[in-house]
Scaffold this motif. Structure first.
Motif, PDB file in Angstrom:
ATOM      1  N   LYS A  53      19.493  -6.998   7.835  1.00 60.38           N
ATOM      2  CA  LYS A  53      18.252  -7.221   7.089  1.00 60.38           C
ATOM      3  C   LYS A  53      17.890  -8.709   7.063  1.00 60.38           C
ATOM      4  N   ILE A  54      18.853  -9.546   6.744  1.00 59.81           N
ATOM      5  CA  ILE A  54      18.596 -10.994   6.670  1.00 59.81           C
ATOM      6  C   ILE A  54      18.250 -11.533   8.050  1.00 59.81           C
ATOM      7  N   ASP A  55      18.973 -11.113   9.077  1.00 58.34           N
ATOM      8  CA  ASP A  55      18.678 -11.569  10.445  1.00 58.34           C
ATOM      9  C   ASP A  55      17.244 -11.212  10.848  1.00 58.34           C
ATOM     10  N   ILE A  56      16.845  -9.971  10.551  1.00 58.61           N
ATOM     11  CA  ILE A  56      15.488  -9.535  10.914  1.00 58.61           C
ATOM     12  C   ILE A  56      14.447 -10.346  10.155  1.00 58.61           C
ATOM     13  N   MET A  57      14.639 -10.509   8.833  1.00 56.66           N
ATOM     14  CA  MET A  57      13.639 -11.218   8.033  1.00 56.66           C
ATOM     15  C   MET A  57      13.543 -12.693   8.414  1.00 56.66           C
ATOM     16  N   ARG A  58      14.656 -13.291   8.803  1.00 52.58           N
ATOM     17  CA  ARG A  58      14.610 -14.685   9.257  1.00 52.58           C
ATOM     18  C   ARG A  58      13.804 -14.808  10.548  1.00 52.58           C
ATOM     19  N   HIS A  59      13.912 -13.808  11.395  1.00 52.47           N
ATOM     20  CA  HIS A  59      13.203 -13.828  12.679  1.00 52.47           C
ATOM     21  C   HIS A  59      11.738 -13.429  12.526  1.00 52.47           C
ATOM     22  N   ASN A  60      11.477 -12.428  11.674  1.00 53.46           N
ATOM     23  CA  ASN A  60      10.119 -11.942  11.450  1.00 53.46           C
ATOM     24  C   ASN A  60       9.913 -11.814   9.937  1.00 53.46           C
ATOM     25  N   PRO A  61       9.310 -12.829   9.295  1.00 55.32           N
ATOM     26  CA  PRO A  61       9.214 -12.847   7.831  1.00 55.32           C
ATOM     27  C   PRO A  61       8.142 -11.937   7.231  1.00 55.32           C
ATOM     28  N   ALA A  62       7.408 -11.183   8.040  1.00 53.08           N
ATOM     29  CA  ALA A  62       6.405 -10.251   7.508  1.00 53.08           C
ATOM     30  C   ALA A  62       7.132  -9.018   6.965  1.00 53.08           C
ATOM     31  N   ILE A  63       6.977  -8.761   5.666  1.00 54.98           N
ATOM     32  CA  ILE A  63       7.758  -7.727   4.983  1.00 54.98           C
ATOM     33  C   ILE A  63       6.830  -6.781   4.240  1.00 54.98           C
ATOM     34  N   CYS A  64       7.251  -5.526   4.139  1.00 52.90           N
ATOM     35  CA  CYS A  64       6.610  -4.547   3.269  1.00 52.90           C
ATOM     36  C   CYS A  64       7.644  -4.165   2.211  1.00 52.90           C
ATOM     37  N   PHE A  65       7.199  -4.069   0.969  1.00 50.24           N
ATOM     38  CA  PHE A  65       8.088  -3.729  -0.145  1.00 50.24           C
ATOM     39  C   PHE A  65       7.526  -2.518  -0.855  1.00 50.24           C
ATOM     40  N   GLN A  66       8.388  -1.558  -1.211  1.00 46.95           N
ATOM     41  CA  GLN A  66       7.941  -0.339  -1.878  1.00 46.95           C
ATOM     42  C   GLN A  66       8.841  -0.058  -3.073  1.00 46.95           C
ATOM     43  N   VAL A  67       8.216   0.379  -4.159  1.00 43.42           N
ATOM     44  CA  VAL A  67       8.948   0.766  -5.364  1.00 43.42           C
ATOM     45  C   VAL A  67       8.240   1.971  -5.969  1.00 43.42           C
ATOM     46  N   ASP A  68       9.005   2.832  -6.642  1.00 43.57           N
ATOM     47  CA  ASP A  68       8.370   3.981  -7.272  1.00 43.57           C
ATOM     48  C   ASP A  68       9.091   4.367  -8.547  1.00 43.57           C
ATOM     49  N   ASP A  69       8.425   5.193  -9.308  1.00 39.27           N
ATOM     50  CA  ASP A  69       8.980   5.816 -10.502  1.00 39.27           C
ATOM     51  C   ASP A  69       8.601   7.289 -10.396  1.00 39.27           C
ATOM     52  N   ILE A  70       9.581   8.129 -10.098  1.00 41.08           N
ATOM     53  CA  ILE A  70       9.323   9.547  -9.882  1.00 41.08           C
ATOM     54  C   ILE A  70       9.951  10.332 -11.026  1.00 41.08           C
ATOM     55  N   GLN A  71       9.108  10.901 -11.866  1.00 44.53           N
ATOM     56  CA  GLN A  71       9.585  11.760 -12.947  1.00 44.53           C
ATOM     57  C   GLN A  71       9.822  13.169 -12.415  1.00 44.53           C
ATOM     58  N   ASN A  72       8.887  13.655 -11.612  1.00 42.26           N
ATOM     59  CA  ASN A  72       9.023  14.926 -10.905  1.00 42.26           C
ATOM     60  C   ASN A  72       7.945  14.946  -9.810  1.00 42.26           C
ATOM     61  N   ILE A  73       7.860  16.021  -9.069  1.00 41.07           N
ATOM     62  CA  ILE A  73       6.977  16.099  -7.909  1.00 41.07           C
ATOM     63  C   ILE A  73       5.499  15.925  -8.269  1.00 41.07           C
ATOM     64  N   PHE A  74       5.136  16.199  -9.534  1.00 49.96           N
ATOM     65  CA  PHE A  74       3.747  16.076  -9.961  1.00 49.96           C
ATOM     66  C   PHE A  74       3.518  14.934 -10.947  1.00 49.96           C
ATOM     67  N   ASN A  75       4.503  14.076 -11.123  1.00 51.34           N
ATOM     68  CA  ASN A  75       4.383  12.978 -12.074  1.00 51.34           C
ATOM     69  C   ASN A  75       5.140  11.772 -11.529  1.00 51.34           C
ATOM     70  N   TRP A  76       4.400  10.901 -10.867  1.00 55.18           N
ATOM     71  CA  TRP A  76       5.022   9.757 -10.208  1.00 55.18           C
ATOM     72  C   TRP A  76       4.038   8.599 -10.091  1.00 55.18           C
ATOM     73  N   GLN A  77       4.607   7.409  -9.840  1.00 58.63           N
ATOM     74  CA  GLN A  77       3.833   6.210  -9.520  1.00 58.63           C
ATOM     75  C   GLN A  77       4.540   5.525  -8.357  1.00 58.63           C
ATOM     76  N   SER A  78       3.764   4.886  -7.497  1.00 54.53           N
ATOM     77  CA  SER A  78       4.334   4.197  -6.350  1.00 54.53           C
ATOM     78  C   SER A  78       3.515   2.947  -6.034  1.00 54.53           C
ATOM     79  N   VAL A  79       4.214   1.883  -5.674  1.00 51.93           N
ATOM     80  CA  VAL A  79       3.566   0.636  -5.264  1.00 51.93           C
ATOM     81  C   VAL A  79       4.063   0.268  -3.872  1.00 51.93           C
TER      82      VAL A  79
END
Length: 150
Positions: A53-79
């Protein structure tokens, strides 16, 4: 109901969570891994041992980051956020970053003797004495968020 999170709601989710996923790309091949992190309102701050991971990011610093809060299949948030990897090298900033990570992650520990540096240091006071620990931030450039609630 499906919908979009507002920017304040996106920031709340980023601040509430402690584990997200970093996606990076090497030679056109995506690589995604979970990381523990702290969000300071502008950047995702994390740490790692040296490796792919560090080797890749040092070479190509363009990153995507994802986080979520999943209560159940019909109740969730994602960024999903896009940003730029920046390694933290200045000792004072490294110490502040590690302290922020420790204070964010430790309330979730089942064992008070755990230390979130994955065995690289034995205590928070060893930060900077071990060359293996890489502290970094992902400076966020763009953020989007979605949700579903029933």
């Amino acid at each position: 109901m499906l919908g979009e999170l507002s920017l304040p709601e996106i920031d709340i989710l980023l601040k509430q969570q402690v584990t997200g996923r970093i996606a990076c790309v090497e030679n056109g091949i995506p690589y995604i891994v979970p990381v523990n992190y702290f969000y300071d309102g502008k950047s995702v701050i994390s740490h790692s041992a040296p490796g792919k991971k560090i080797d890749i990011m040092r070479h190509n610093p363009a990153i995507c980051f994802q986080v979520d809060d999943i209560q159940n299949i019909f109740n969730w948030q994602s960024v999903v956020a896009w940003g730029r990897f920046e390694e933290i090298t200045e000792m004072g900033e490294k110490e502040q970053a590690m302290q922020a990570i420790i204070h964010r992650i430790m309330p979730f520990s089942m064992n008070p003797h755990d230390h979130p540096s994955h065995g690289i240091t034995e205590s928070e006071y060893d930060i900077g004495t071990k060359v293996d620990l890489v502290l970094y931030k992902i400076v966020l450039i763009k953020k989007t968020g979605r949700f579903e609630h029933r």
